[in-house]
Design a protein around this motif. Structure first.
Motif, PDB file in Angstrom:
ATOM      1  N   CYS A  92      33.971  36.963  51.273  1.00  0.00           N
ATOM      2  CA  CYS A  92      34.224  35.656  51.903  1.00  0.00           C
ATOM      3  C   CYS A  92      33.002  35.082  52.614  1.00  0.00           C
ATOM      4  O   CYS A  92      33.031  33.948  53.086  1.00  0.00           O
ATOM      5  CB  CYS A  92      35.419  35.738  52.857  1.00  0.00           C
TER       6      CYS A  92
ATOM      7  N   CYS B 222      30.157  39.847  54.661  1.00  0.00           N
ATOM      8  CA  CYS B 222      31.204  40.174  53.688  1.00  0.00           C
ATOM      9  C   CYS B 222      30.809  39.614  52.328  1.00  0.00           C
ATOM     10  O   CYS B 222      30.584  38.418  52.194  1.00  0.00           O
ATOM     11  CB  CYS B 222      32.540  39.576  54.122  1.00  0.00           C
TER      12      CYS B 222
ATOM     13  N   CYS C  33      35.239  43.954  56.547  1.00  0.00           N
ATOM     14  CA  CYS C  33      35.488  42.561  56.926  1.00  0.00           C
ATOM     15  C   CYS C  33      36.837  42.449  57.636  1.00  0.00           C
ATOM     16  O   CYS C  33      37.837  42.963  57.143  1.00  0.00           O
ATOM     17  CB  CYS C  33      35.471  41.681  55.683  1.00  0.00           C
TER      18      CYS C  33
ATOM     19  N   GLU D 220      38.656  39.962  57.862  1.00  0.00           N
ATOM     20  CA  GLU D 220      39.566  39.110  57.085  1.00  0.00           C
ATOM     21  C   GLU D 220      40.031  39.799  55.812  1.00  0.00           C
ATOM     22  O   GLU D 220      41.220  39.920  55.565  1.00  0.00           O
ATOM     23  CB  GLU D 220      38.859  37.805  56.690  1.00  0.00           C
ATOM     24  N   CYS D 221      39.076  40.247  54.951  1.00  0.00           N
ATOM     25  CA  CYS D 221      39.495  40.775  53.646  1.00  0.00           C
ATOM     26  C   CYS D 221      39.388  42.285  53.510  1.00  0.00           C
ATOM     27  O   CYS D 221      39.768  42.811  52.472  1.00  0.00           O
ATOM     28  CB  CYS D 221      38.789  40.080  52.484  1.00  0.00           C
TER      29      CYS D 221
HETATM   30 ZN    ZN Z   1      35.596  38.879  54.030  1.00  0.00          ZN
END
Ligand code: ZN
Length: 197
Positions: A171, A168, A152, A154-155
């Protein structure tokens, strides 16, 4: 905690920081102990640490037709630049040029506008060597070629395949990639073939 002796990829969650300390080949990311290289997971009992024994022994020179596992380092519109981590089906370590490049036209059989739509930094990709010298060129135009593990944006947790997209589990974000047909299975020793039409 995963089983000792398991084959792990960069980004695999091996244990929690309550169970083990990070050691050689692992790091602590927000309480998860994560692998940073391809190899076998084991516990260093003296240090109570999660460690990786790298999967390498005899050095080898890459040749045309080899299937390689690579990690994406940089993506531009026209090119994907990667490091070779492993030669599929061997216990040999790659020597010499470990920088592999995929041209945008060699990503898939269909037309790809920008390589950024198909790969991102950190992706673990199965690719086939189309030119070993003077610079290492690889292709992912084939069903069983492409990313076998992506994270991901983002994370940074591993994405799970859901239909034609990757999702993901943390999220809920969805992302697109050129995936190999066995995405997410961790088959680093499977050979891949290009099927150019
Ligand atoms: Zn994520």
């Amino acid at each position: 905690m995963i089983e000792e002796g398991s084959l792990v990829l960069p980004g695999d969650v091996l244990a929690t920081s309550e169970e083990l300390f990070p050691g050689y080949g692992t790091k602590d990311v927000g309480g998860d102990i994560i692998g940073t290289m391809i190899g076998k997971f084991f516990i260093n009992k003296r240090r109570t640490a999660a460690e990786i024994k790298p999967l390498t022994s005899v050095p080898a020179v890459l040749k045309d037709g080899d299937t390689v596992i690579c990690e994406v380092r940089r993506v531009t519109d026209k090119m994907v630049l990667m490091d070779v981590l492993h030669i599929a089906g061997t216990n040999r370590e790659a020597v010499g040029d470990k920088d592999a490049a995929i041209r945008v036209s060699d990503i898939a059989n269909e037309y790809v506008v920008s390589a950024r739509d198909k790969y991102r930094i950190g992706d673990i990709v199965r690719a086939k060597v189309t030119q070993a010298k003077p610079a290492l060129r690889v292709s992912t135009a084939g069903d069983n070629l492409g990313t076998i593990k992506s994270f991901c944006s983002e994370c940074r947790v591993p994405l799970v395949r859901k239909g034609s997209v990757l999702e993901c589990p943390r999220c809920g974000r969805t992302e697109k990639r050129k995936t190999a047909s066995d995405y997410g299975k961790g088959n680093i020793d499977k050979k891949g073939d290009t099927d150019r039409r």
